[in-house]
Motif scaffolding. Structure first.
Motif, mmCIF file in Angstrom:
data_model
loop_
_atom_site.group_PDB
_atom_site.id
_atom_site.type_symbol
_atom_site.label_atom_id
_atom_site.label_comp_id
_atom_site.label_asym_id
_atom_site.label_seq_id
_atom_site.Cartn_x
_atom_site.Cartn_y
_atom_site.Cartn_z
ATOM 1 N N GLY A 178 126.183 17.455 -35.330
ATOM 2 C CA GLY A 178 126.414 17.617 -33.935
ATOM 3 C C GLY A 178 127.029 16.392 -33.434
ATOM 4 O O GLY A 178 127.148 15.325 -34.068
ATOM 5 N N GLN A 179 127.253 16.508 -31.995
ATOM 6 C CA GLN A 179 127.963 15.027 -31.514
ATOM 7 C C GLN A 179 127.420 14.562 -30.226
ATOM 8 O O GLN A 179 127.034 15.252 -29.265
ATOM 9 N N LYS A 180 126.896 13.308 -30.207
ATOM 10 C CA LYS A 180 126.032 12.847 -29.081
ATOM 11 C C LYS A 180 127.298 12.093 -28.360
ATOM 12 O O LYS A 180 128.170 11.490 -28.622
ATOM 13 N N ILE A 181 127.074 12.588 -26.844
ATOM 14 C CA ILE A 181 128.280 12.250 -25.842
ATOM 15 C C ILE A 181 127.576 11.539 -24.836
ATOM 16 O O ILE A 181 126.175 11.746 -24.482
ATOM 17 N N SER A 182 128.237 11.064 -23.740
ATOM 18 C CA SER A 182 127.744 10.384 -22.565
ATOM 19 C C SER A 182 128.377 11.243 -21.385
ATOM 20 O O SER A 182 129.482 11.621 -21.531
ATOM 21 N N LEU A 183 127.610 11.654 -20.485
ATOM 22 C CA LEU A 183 128.319 12.602 -19.331
ATOM 23 C C LEU A 183 128.247 11.560 -18.046
ATOM 24 O O LEU A 183 127.203 10.817 -17.979
ATOM 25 N N LEU A 202 125.732 17.502 -28.088
ATOM 26 C CA LEU A 202 126.458 19.025 -28.713
ATOM 27 C C LEU A 202 126.128 19.260 -30.148
ATOM 28 O O LEU A 202 126.399 18.568 -31.128
ATOM 29 N N ASP A 203 125.654 20.602 -30.181
ATOM 30 C CA ASP A 203 125.419 20.931 -31.350
ATOM 31 C C ASP A 203 126.384 22.174 -31.979
ATOM 32 O O ASP A 203 127.364 22.353 -31.540
ATOM 33 N N ARG A 204 126.609 22.032 -33.260
ATOM 34 C CA ARG A 204 127.442 22.820 -33.938
ATOM 35 C C ARG A 204 127.149 24.449 -33.492
ATOM 36 O O ARG A 204 125.928 24.690 -33.562
ATOM 37 N N ASP A 205 128.124 25.073 -33.333
ATOM 38 C CA ASP A 205 127.669 26.582 -32.803
ATOM 39 C C ASP A 205 127.204 27.331 -34.115
ATOM 40 O O ASP A 205 127.360 26.797 -35.347
ATOM 41 N N GLY A 206 126.426 28.290 -33.970
ATOM 42 C CA GLY A 206 125.472 28.985 -34.955
ATOM 43 C C GLY A 206 124.173 28.495 -35.060
ATOM 44 O O GLY A 206 123.415 29.221 -35.871
ATOM 45 N N GLU A 207 123.704 27.477 -34.385
ATOM 46 C CA GLU A 207 122.204 27.236 -34.460
ATOM 47 C C GLU A 207 121.363 28.026 -33.672
ATOM 48 O O GLU A 207 120.757 27.918 -32.562
ATOM 49 N N VAL A 208 121.636 29.407 -34.081
ATOM 50 C CA VAL A 208 120.825 30.313 -33.592
ATOM 51 C C VAL A 208 120.291 31.400 -34.709
ATOM 52 O O VAL A 208 121.089 31.618 -35.450
ATOM 53 N N PRO A 209 118.903 31.479 -34.640
ATOM 54 C CA PRO A 209 118.536 32.200 -35.902
ATOM 55 C C PRO A 209 118.914 33.478 -35.863
ATOM 56 O O PRO A 209 119.030 34.352 -34.937
ATOM 57 N N THR A 210 119.272 34.134 -37.232
ATOM 58 C CA THR A 210 120.047 35.471 -37.057
ATOM 59 C C THR A 210 119.409 36.501 -38.113
ATOM 60 O O THR A 210 119.451 37.585 -37.930
ATOM 61 N N PHE A 231 124.210 25.572 -39.056
ATOM 62 C CA PHE A 231 124.184 24.250 -38.539
ATOM 63 C C PHE A 231 122.734 23.893 -38.108
ATOM 64 O O PHE A 231 122.855 23.193 -37.045
ATOM 65 N N PHE A 232 121.976 24.093 -39.081
ATOM 66 C CA PHE A 232 120.501 23.484 -38.802
ATOM 67 C C PHE A 232 120.627 21.953 -39.087
ATOM 68 O O PHE A 232 121.471 21.679 -40.036
ATOM 69 N N THR A 233 119.934 21.212 -38.328
ATOM 70 C CA THR A 233 120.068 19.666 -38.479
ATOM 71 C C THR A 233 118.701 19.170 -39.031
ATOM 72 O O THR A 233 117.790 19.488 -38.239
ATOM 73 N N PRO A 234 118.828 18.623 -40.036
ATOM 74 C CA PRO A 234 117.560 17.868 -40.418
ATOM 75 C C PRO A 234 116.746 16.775 -39.583
ATOM 76 O O PRO A 234 115.672 16.616 -39.830
ATOM 77 N N SER A 235 117.432 16.206 -38.730
ATOM 78 C CA SER A 235 116.788 15.247 -37.957
ATOM 79 C C SER A 235 115.880 15.754 -36.776
ATOM 80 O O SER A 235 115.331 14.993 -36.103
ATOM 81 N N VAL A 236 116.056 17.212 -36.596
ATOM 82 C CA VAL A 236 115.355 17.583 -35.618
ATOM 83 C C VAL A 236 113.970 18.300 -35.912
ATOM 84 O O VAL A 236 114.030 18.641 -37.183
ATOM 85 N N THR A 237 113.153 18.686 -35.032
ATOM 86 C CA THR A 237 111.909 19.517 -35.455
ATOM 87 C C THR A 237 112.060 21.057 -35.067
ATOM 88 O O THR A 237 112.219 21.430 -33.926
ATOM 89 N N TYR A 238 111.978 21.858 -35.949
ATOM 90 C CA TYR A 238 112.330 23.460 -35.783
ATOM 91 C C TYR A 238 110.626 23.916 -36.045
ATOM 92 O O TYR A 238 109.944 23.826 -37.028
ATOM 93 N N ILE A 239 110.165 24.839 -35.174
ATOM 94 C CA ILE A 239 108.780 25.595 -35.156
ATOM 95 C C ILE A 239 109.195 26.733 -35.093
ATOM 96 O O ILE A 239 110.088 27.276 -34.159
#
Length: 421
Positions: A178-183, A202-210, A231-239
């Protein structure tokens, strides 16, 4: 004179008013902030149609009065400032005093979204909700991409705050993580930037369980299930969160095997088994829409005791997920299938309800044939309940003495015929 002469609409500061001959009664003094053009100081009350707030003095000496600036619930602007003594304006040597409220960004929610089409809300103070057309936008750093224009809206949870909606444009080719941005919020009508900036991911598209596999497991827990997506990301916590109409159980944090695969051991389902909904959460926020269909099945873990008597017996079947409730009063039957006499018929217990989601108690009638070993099966509405593992449940009916006392003594003499039942 007074200072400072500027403050955030969201954070009060202490204003010091210098002068001579102040009294000693701090309760007599107030500071008034009223929109320019009201043609009144506001000391006698709110001028008609004006934007107006007053605060009470907090200290007074012979040379100065101090009071806080208010939480300004209107749009940021320059206002007339006056100090009042018992409702009467204190005349200043330099005429009217001007105080300025500036807008401020306070927080953002949610803090992440899809790179293809993300929407978030930025809350602050001093935004103008009275404008007839949208005039706020959010711009990204890097790349300088602008959201569509937004109105400002009053925060439903706090009348002193407002928020703008940022519909961000698509962000092409974000990295795998993903991409960290400033708004930054920009007031296009005044050509002004509202600080501070806020972070967004901003997450890569597709981080939705199918898909989930398997989608049917025993309620006892410990079975490994896999959820696929992208596009699941190792640095975050999924439950993994499993929910029925009136019960919810969450897993331990899932393992990210790859950008397309999450895996976790199912938790113990502490209620009646059946259909549930599986949702995957990321840092506490559900991913996807309606969730994935999933089912917990009831399962037997053991039975006690392992034997009884032929003239009536009890046993308790332990497990997980047994159906409970008034509507399911007689759905379970224990069946004993003879092992030593193939010609003997099965013995069924009386129909019964589950004692709890972990126990069913079965009562058997008299067994009219010789005692022997049996296979034990628990039927739920006619269908066998699965046994945990490969072991087989067995039960033995033994012959024995059936004693009954009527409070009488019966003398027996040698040579008499005695029948034992």
């Amino acid at each position: 004179s007074f200072s400072p002469v500027i403050a955030s609409a969201a954070h009060p500061i202490t204003i010091t008013v210098d002068g001579r001959g102040w009294g000693t009664d701090v309760a007599a003094f107030t500071c008034v902030f009223v929109s320019v053009g009201a043609n009144a100081s506001g000391c006698a009350g709110a001028p008609e149609g004006a934007r107006y707030v007053r605060t009470n003095a907090v200290s007074v000496t012979s040379r100065e009065v101090t009071c806080p600036s208010p939480l300004w619930p209107f749009f940021a602007e320059k206002v007339d400032f006056a100090i009042c003594d018992n409702g009467v304006e204190v005349v200043t040597s330099t005429g009217s005093k001007v105080f300025t409220f500036f807008p401020e960004v306070l927080h953002i929610s949610p803090i992440f979204g899809k790179a293809s089409a993300a929407t978030t809300s930025i809350t602050g103070a001093g935004f103008d909700v009275s404008r007839a057309s949208p005039s706020y936008l959010c711009t990204t750093s890097p790349r300088g991409l602008n959201s569509s224009l937004s109105f400002a809206f009053t925060d439903p949870g706090d009348a002193n705050r407002q928020y703008v909606v940022c519909d961000l444009p698509a962000w092409s080719d974000p990295p795998l993580g993903g991409q960290k941005i400033s708004l930054t919020v920009v007031d296009t009508l005044l050509d002004a930037v509202i600080h501070p900036n806020v972070s967004f991911h901003l997450d890569r598209d597709g981080e939705v369980p199918t898909h989930v596999s398997p989608n049917v497991v025993p309620a006892s827990g410990g079975d490994v299930v896999n959820v696929t997506g992208d596009f699941f990301t190792p640095s975050v916590t999924y439950i993994f969160v499993f929910t029925s109409a009136d019960h919810t159980v969450s897993s331990a944090p899932a393992t990210v095997l790859s950008k397309t695969l999450l895996t976790v051991a199912t938790p113990l389902w502490t209620a009646s088994a059946g259909a549930v909904t599986l949702r995957v959460t990321r840092d506490g926020v559900p991913l996807g829409g309606a969730g994935l269909p999933f089912r917990f099945t009831e399962i037997i873990t053991m039975s006690v005791p392992d034997s009884g008597l032929v003239f009536g017996s009890y046993l308790t079947v332990h497990g997980v997920g047994f159906e409970t409730g008034v509507m399911h009063a007689t759905v379970y039957v224990c069946v004993l299938t003879p092992l030593d006499d193939a010609s003997a018929p099965p013995l069924e217990s009386h129909a019964t309800a589950a004692v709890s989601y972990t126990a069913v108690e079965c009562e058997f009638p008299k067994w009219q044939l010789r005692g022997q070993r049996f296979n034990l099966t628990l039927l739920h509405s006619g269908s066998p309940v699965t046994t945990l593992g490969a072991f087989q449940l067995t039960f033995e009916l033994k012959s024995g003495w059936l004693s009954a006392s009527l409070g009488l003594e019966t003398p027996f003499q040698g040579g008499q015929l005695l029948t034992v039942k």
